[in-house]
Design a protein around this motif. Structure first.
Motif, mmCIF file in Angstrom:
data_model
loop_
_atom_site.group_PDB
_atom_site.id
_atom_site.type_symbol
_atom_site.label_atom_id
_atom_site.label_comp_id
_atom_site.label_asym_id
_atom_site.label_seq_id
_atom_site.Cartn_x
_atom_site.Cartn_y
_atom_site.Cartn_z
ATOM 1 N N GLN A 480 0.655 -1.112 0.109
ATOM 2 C CA GLN A 480 -0.025 0.043 0.079
ATOM 3 C C GLN A 480 0.781 1.306 0.166
ATOM 4 O O GLN A 480 0.407 2.354 -0.489
ATOM 5 C CB GLN A 480 -0.871 0.048 1.285
ATOM 6 N N GLU A 481 1.860 1.278 0.675
ATOM 7 C CA GLU A 481 2.471 2.353 0.878
ATOM 8 C C GLU A 481 4.048 2.436 0.407
ATOM 9 O O GLU A 481 4.467 3.904 0.245
ATOM 10 C CB GLU A 481 2.753 2.856 2.329
ATOM 11 N N LEU A 482 4.527 1.573 0.002
ATOM 12 C CA LEU A 482 6.259 1.560 -0.335
ATOM 13 C C LEU A 482 6.347 1.304 -1.608
ATOM 14 O O LEU A 482 5.972 0.138 -2.551
ATOM 15 C CB LEU A 482 6.805 0.522 0.447
ATOM 16 N N ASP A 483 7.074 2.063 -2.396
ATOM 17 C CA ASP A 483 7.415 1.927 -3.762
ATOM 18 C C ASP A 483 8.735 1.246 -3.590
ATOM 19 O O ASP A 483 9.413 1.442 -2.607
ATOM 20 C CB ASP A 483 7.179 3.212 -4.817
ATOM 21 N N HIS A 484 9.344 0.838 -4.635
ATOM 22 C CA HIS A 484 10.652 0.231 -4.574
ATOM 23 C C HIS A 484 11.777 1.332 -4.086
ATOM 24 O O HIS A 484 12.544 0.830 -3.304
ATOM 25 C CB HIS A 484 10.946 -0.477 -6.128
ATOM 26 N N GLU A 485 11.817 2.278 -4.562
ATOM 27 C CA GLU A 485 12.807 3.241 -4.268
ATOM 28 C C GLU A 485 12.785 3.723 -2.967
ATOM 29 O O GLU A 485 13.618 3.631 -2.114
ATOM 30 C CB GLU A 485 12.595 4.547 -5.214
ATOM 31 N N THR A 486 11.399 3.806 -2.360
ATOM 32 C CA THR A 486 11.449 3.966 -0.802
ATOM 33 C C THR A 486 11.776 3.075 -0.056
ATOM 34 O O THR A 486 12.496 3.351 0.836
ATOM 35 C CB THR A 486 9.824 4.457 -0.644
ATOM 36 N N GLU A 487 11.564 2.084 -0.412
ATOM 37 C CA GLU A 487 12.012 0.721 0.331
ATOM 38 C C GLU A 487 13.728 0.484 0.226
ATOM 39 O O GLU A 487 13.991 0.224 1.337
ATOM 40 C CB GLU A 487 11.553 -0.533 -0.166
ATOM 41 N N GLY A 488 14.198 1.021 -0.857
ATOM 42 C CA GLY A 488 15.527 1.058 -1.118
ATOM 43 C C GLY A 488 16.030 1.908 0.085
ATOM 44 O O GLY A 488 17.101 1.619 0.794
ATOM 45 N N GLN A 489 15.698 3.208 0.032
ATOM 46 C CA GLN A 489 16.081 4.161 1.018
ATOM 47 C C GLN A 489 15.947 3.917 2.469
ATOM 48 O O GLN A 489 16.919 3.974 3.293
ATOM 49 C CB GLN A 489 15.328 5.603 0.676
ATOM 50 N N LEU A 490 15.008 3.065 2.836
ATOM 51 C CA LEU A 490 14.293 2.781 4.204
ATOM 52 C C LEU A 490 15.291 1.840 4.505
ATOM 53 O O LEU A 490 15.928 1.748 5.668
ATOM 54 C CB LEU A 490 12.880 1.967 4.284
ATOM 55 N N ALA A 491 15.705 0.841 3.581
ATOM 56 C CA ALA A 491 16.655 -0.353 3.943
ATOM 57 C C ALA A 491 18.081 0.425 4.466
ATOM 58 O O ALA A 491 18.707 0.365 5.415
ATOM 59 C CB ALA A 491 16.815 -1.087 2.793
ATOM 60 N N ILE A 492 18.333 1.612 3.537
ATOM 61 C CA ILE A 492 19.817 2.318 4.026
ATOM 62 C C ILE A 492 19.608 2.912 5.038
ATOM 63 O O ILE A 492 20.660 2.718 5.987
ATOM 64 C CB ILE A 492 20.018 3.297 2.625
ATOM 65 N N LEU A 493 18.525 3.715 5.413
ATOM 66 C CA LEU A 493 18.418 4.391 6.805
ATOM 67 C C LEU A 493 18.259 3.301 7.843
ATOM 68 O O LEU A 493 19.119 3.657 8.844
ATOM 69 C CB LEU A 493 16.974 5.038 6.805
ATOM 70 N N ARG A 494 18.003 2.174 7.750
ATOM 71 C CA ARG A 494 18.025 1.359 8.889
ATOM 72 C C ARG A 494 19.350 0.780 9.045
ATOM 73 O O ARG A 494 19.857 0.370 10.096
ATOM 74 C CB ARG A 494 17.449 0.015 8.454
ATOM 75 N N ALA A 495 20.357 0.702 8.166
ATOM 76 C CA ALA A 495 21.691 0.236 7.980
ATOM 77 C C ALA A 495 22.426 1.257 8.610
ATOM 78 O O ALA A 495 23.289 1.065 9.577
ATOM 79 C CB ALA A 495 22.197 0.022 6.472
ATOM 80 N N PHE A 496 22.142 2.525 8.368
ATOM 81 C CA PHE A 496 22.855 3.743 8.986
ATOM 82 C C PHE A 496 22.572 3.830 10.470
ATOM 83 O O PHE A 496 23.237 3.949 11.524
ATOM 84 C CB PHE A 496 22.349 4.958 8.531
ATOM 85 N N ALA A 497 21.063 3.390 10.964
ATOM 86 C CA ALA A 497 20.806 3.429 12.420
ATOM 87 C C ALA A 497 21.589 2.432 12.986
ATOM 88 O O ALA A 497 22.035 2.450 14.180
ATOM 89 C CB ALA A 497 19.308 2.840 12.330
ATOM 90 N N GLU A 498 21.704 1.043 12.400
ATOM 91 C CA GLU A 498 22.546 0.047 13.076
ATOM 92 C C GLU A 498 23.876 0.374 13.174
ATOM 93 O O GLU A 498 24.364 0.207 14.530
ATOM 94 C CB GLU A 498 22.368 -1.146 12.217
ATOM 95 N N GLU A 499 24.422 1.170 12.335
ATOM 96 C CA GLU A 499 25.880 1.443 12.373
ATOM 97 C C GLU A 499 26.009 2.540 13.648
ATOM 98 O O GLU A 499 26.926 2.706 14.255
ATOM 99 C CB GLU A 499 26.327 2.333 11.093
ATOM 100 N N LYS A 500 25.258 3.498 13.751
ATOM 101 C CA LYS A 500 24.925 4.426 14.658
ATOM 102 C C LYS A 500 25.089 3.754 16.046
ATOM 103 O O LYS A 500 25.689 4.134 16.938
ATOM 104 C CB LYS A 500 23.836 5.439 14.681
ATOM 105 N N SER A 501 24.508 2.828 16.035
ATOM 106 C CA SER A 501 24.225 2.358 17.461
ATOM 107 C C SER A 501 25.396 1.662 17.730
ATOM 108 O O SER A 501 25.875 1.660 18.848
ATOM 109 C CB SER A 501 23.038 1.058 17.549
#
Ligand code: CMP
Length: 835
Positions: A480-501
């Protein structure tokens, strides 16, 4: 006796109020009314009861709010807490709209409210002079959104909206207080506005406003430095922040006569942002709770006292004017929010504020403690004081009861209560990973034979279903809410969040220094912003290199200045150490992200191509980091060994702390003993954290000379003599040692590291050679007196020794073999260059 009686009354009153507040808080969890609003209502009810049955609640109604108490105690508390917890970076991004609303917006609002009140009351035959009406306008323009902000937190509205509302209120409190003080002065002294008084007023305003910022900023800076020196002592560190909050207010107001609120804002923001890292890890948590609690007490007392102060008869007798005031407030708020915010949104670099946010900012602009504090502190000789108090109480009551009770409805209606997409996805993924983990562990649990088969089976089914449900929700969001590009960006943001922790963990454990930590976090933040604005992530590493370039420029400059070259040399060594730390953090961070990606892949929550790209990118970063670590380990084995030794000692000490804490908790170790032990270990830990062992990066010249072929014939005890003539130089990766076509007066011996020689002819650059430890370069310019024939750069961190012309001449005179060797090399090199 008298005094004891008085103190007894205060203690009795305060404890009674706190008890009531706690009761109200428990009650708010059940009913859907904001805490502060309920406090006011309860206060009003208490007053009504005590008026009807004076014996029932003796003393409660007489409990007065002293304006001094609000101004000097409650205000710094609330403002400091709010500034300390406000994300300074987010505030920075939204400073345009925030300051526009808080300063010009507040001034405009003052005039609109003042003008309307002045005009309409004159129709009612009540005389409020224009200057006094303006004063009322200034008092009623400061917003106080405590209840709104806590509602935002509960509902999870977008961060930006909270920042806009909270930031505006923070700064407009200051503006309002300063403006009201200036106006009071005018009203009480001369009673009229003239060009002269207005001009004076404007000048005073700026001095007081900015002066407050400077005073608070400086005090927070000093506090930060001191906090950095205190290790893991909650009592001292919390006390320091408390002292900072109240003292900055006091010093600004009483000593410098500038804005105390601005000083507290500056202090809170600076300490909450930059200074937070100076506060010991364990204390940070305590500290947040402490301030949260203190703010609770302040708010509880203020709003209960407001309720107790509401005199319905008085309000009723002034109801017409109260009505006018409320109307004026609503009109001015409409003008300010809907008029100013769209204009700021058009300025370059300002992200426009969407209309839904504007609605909330309009309706959520409640009035509260600040307005009351100002009006209550008006001087007794001001004739309209009593009327103003009634009007302000009426206005505050209105905003608390009308917008205060309906804002939640509006937030939901506008759809602002849905958590942002990244948060929801992250939450589902987190749940998914946890559930998968539980499911994986299940067979092991069942194997113990403690569960009956049927229970085991049921458990298995339950877990599987639960996991499927999470998958299902994820699929739903995706569809419903995610297109492919957004999903890619979200994945990167998650990765950054992990790195930050990971970085936070490394810093908290003392594995990386504060400076490296800040750099890494800044880099990540930069990357996150880049993603948000959909730039390429590959490009964002460059800002560090450009900073390095600037630093290197200055270091090279220092080299030429007598006395400063040692400083430059130390700084370069420190660079190598910090590059190593950085690589170390990168290595761990990327490893942890890779693990996370694998976990997510197992859950099938990431589309394959996104997972593969992300995996490949992190793999590359991981490899680079490992290579850097290996390289440094190869170049500077002693340094790396000592670093790792330190790391190891730290891990051992931390493990000891953990065990001691455990034993204390289980009661096998008496508390005082445990505390002494831990204190001792903390001391050792802090020692490990401090020593930067750059000295390990230095190479002993004699050791180097032994490696150089043409020194082979020199007796070892003469090494020292030559060594004394050489100057140690360090270069980080990529640093330029010699620039082609410049004048040269020295040659270099390589102690450690690798350099590359390259030459540019007609704009085309080609590599001539790669030189390693034991080799030399830069001899051609010395021997032939010509400009440098090539550019030499270090391609790994490297340590060199530099020999000046005069010193070289001396050495050559003593060891003629060397001259031959140099000449021979020079000739060979020349031939190669020509060929
Ligand atoms: P100089 O001309 O003083 O500065 C640049 C240095 O690069 C030069 O001295 C040599 O030491 C070195 N150099 C130039 N050409 C070569 C080459 N072909 N192989 C190795 N080193 C070289």
């Amino acid at each position: 006796m008298e005094e004891a009686h008085h103190i007894g009354e205060v203690v009795g009153g305060v404890t009674a109020l706190l008890l009531i507040a706690a009761g109200v808080l428990a009650f708010t969890k059940k009913v859907k009314v904001p805490f502060t609003v309920l406090l006011v209502i309860v206060g009003m009810i208490l007053r009504a009861i005590s008026e009807a049955y004076p014996h029932l609640l003796p003393g409660i109604a007489e409990f007065e709010i002293s304006p001094g108490l609000i101004l000097f105690v409650f205000l710094p508390t609330l403002i400091f807490e709010s500034a300390f917890n406000l994300d300074a970076r987010h505030l920075g991004h939204n400073l345009g709209p925030v300051l526009t609303l808080a300063v010009p917006g507040l001034l405009a609002s003052t005039f609109v409210i003042g003008g309307i009140v002045w005009f309409l009351t004159s129709l009612l035959d009540v005389t409020i002079p224009f200057s006094s009406a303006l004063l009322l306008g200034a008092i009623l323009s400061a917003t106080d959104p405590v209840s709104v902000v806590s509602l935002f937190k509960k509902l999870g509205v977008p961060e930006r909206l909270t920042i806009l509302v909270e930031g505006e209120s923070l700064f407009n409190d200051a503006t309002s207080i300063v403006l009201a003080a200036i106006l009071t002065d005018i009203v009480v002294k001369s009673g009229a506005l003239t060009a002269g008084t207005v001009l004076d007023g404007v000048t005073t305003f700026f001095i007081v406003f900015l002066g407050g910022l400077v005073v608070g900023g400086l005090m927070a800076y000093v506090a930060g430095i001191v906090l950095g020196k205190v290790e893991e002592d909650p009592s001292i560190e919390i006390t320091l922040t408390t002292v900072l909050a109240y003292l900055s207010f006091f010093v600004a107001e009483a000593i410098f006569h500038v804005s105390g609120v601005m000083a507290v804002i500056a202090a809170g923001l600076l300490l909450g942002g930059w200074g937070r890292m100076k506060i010991s890890v364990k204390v940070r948590n305590y500290l947040e709770h402490f301030w949260e609690y203190i703010a609770f007490v302040a708010n509880a007392l203020i709003f209960l006292l407001v309720g107790l102060r509401v005199d319905l008869h008085e309000l009723w007798s002034a109801i017409a004017i109260v009505g006018i005031v409320i109307l004026a407030m609503l009109i001015s708020r409409t003008g300010v929010v809907y008029g100013l915010t769209p204009i700021v949104g058009r300025l370059p670099g300002v992200e426009p504020v969407e209309t839904r946010y504007q609605h909330i900012m309009f309706w959520g602009g409640l009035r509260g403690a600040i307005a009351l504090a100002i009006v209550l502190s008006l001087p007794e000789e001001f004739a309209l004081r009593e009327l103003f108090i009634t009007l302000v109480i009426g206005a505050v009551l209105f905003t608390l009861l009308v917008p205060g009770l309906t804002i939640e409805f509006l937030v939901r209606k506008l759809g602002l209560d849905v958590a942002p997409l990244p948060d929801r996805v992250a939450r589902l993924e987190g749940e998914g990973v946890a559930k998968q983990h539980a499911l994986d562990r299940l067979p092991e649990l069942l194997k113990g034979g403690l569960f009956s088969m049927s229970v085991g089976k049921e458990l298995q089914e339950y877990c599987t279903e639960d996991l499927e449900e999470t998958h299902h929700q994820m699929e739903k969001i995706r569809a419903q809410e995610l297109d492919h590009e957004t999903e890619g960006q979200l994945a990167i943001l998650r990765a950054f969040a992990e790195e930050k922790s990971v970085y936070i963990h490394l810093f908290n454990e003392g594995q990386i220094s504060e400076r490296t930590f800040r750099d890494m976090i800044a880099e990540l933040t930069f990357q996150v912003d880049a993603i948000r604005h959909t730039e390429q992530i590959e490009n964002v590493h460059s800002h560090r290199f450009s900073r390095r370039r600037v630093e290197n420029f200055f270091l090279n400059l220092f080299d030429r200045l007598p006395g400063l070259s040692r400083v430059a040399e130390r700084a370069r060594l420190a660079h190598i150490a910090s590059d190593y730390e950085r690589a170390w953090a990168h290595c761990q961070g990327s490893a942890s992200v890779l693990e996370m990606i694998d976990n997510l892949a197992q859950m099938e929550s990431l589309p394959d191509d996104i997972r593969d790209t992300l995996h490949a990118r992190y793999e590359r970063w991981h490899e680079t980091a490992v290579r850097q670590l290996d390289q440094t380990a190869g170049q500077y084995p002693e340094f790396v060994a000592s670093l790792q030794g330190r790391q190891g000692r730290r891990i051992v000490l931390l493990a000891q702390v953990e065990t001691i804490e455990e034993q204390e908790e289980y009661g096998t170790l008496p508390r005082p003993v445990a505390e002494t032990l831990i204190e001792d270990i903390n001391h050792q830990l802090s020692h490990l954290r401090r020593s930067v062992e750059v000295s390990q990066l230095r190479v002993e010249p004699t050791e180097l000379l032994r490696k150089v072929p043409f020194f082979q014939g020199v007796p070892p005890d003469e090494f020292t003599d030559i060594a004394n003539k050489m100057r140690s130089r360090t270069f980080t990766e990529g640093g330029t040692i010699i620039q082609q076509d410049t004048k040269g007066d020295s040659m270099f011996l390589i102690a450690r590291g690798v350099v590359r020689v390259s030459r540019e002819d007609d704009g085309v650059s080609r590599d001539l050679a790669t030189l390693m430890a034991g080799e030399f370069f830069g001899e051609m310019a010395l021997l032939h007196g010509e400009p440098r024939t090539a550019t030499v750069r270090s391609i790994t961190p490297s340590s060199l020794y530099e020999l000046n012309r005069d010193d070289l001449d001396e050495v050559i005179e003593k060891y003629p073999d060397m001259q031959a060797a140099l000449h021979q090399a020079s000739e060979e090199r020349k031939a190669q260059m020509a060929g």
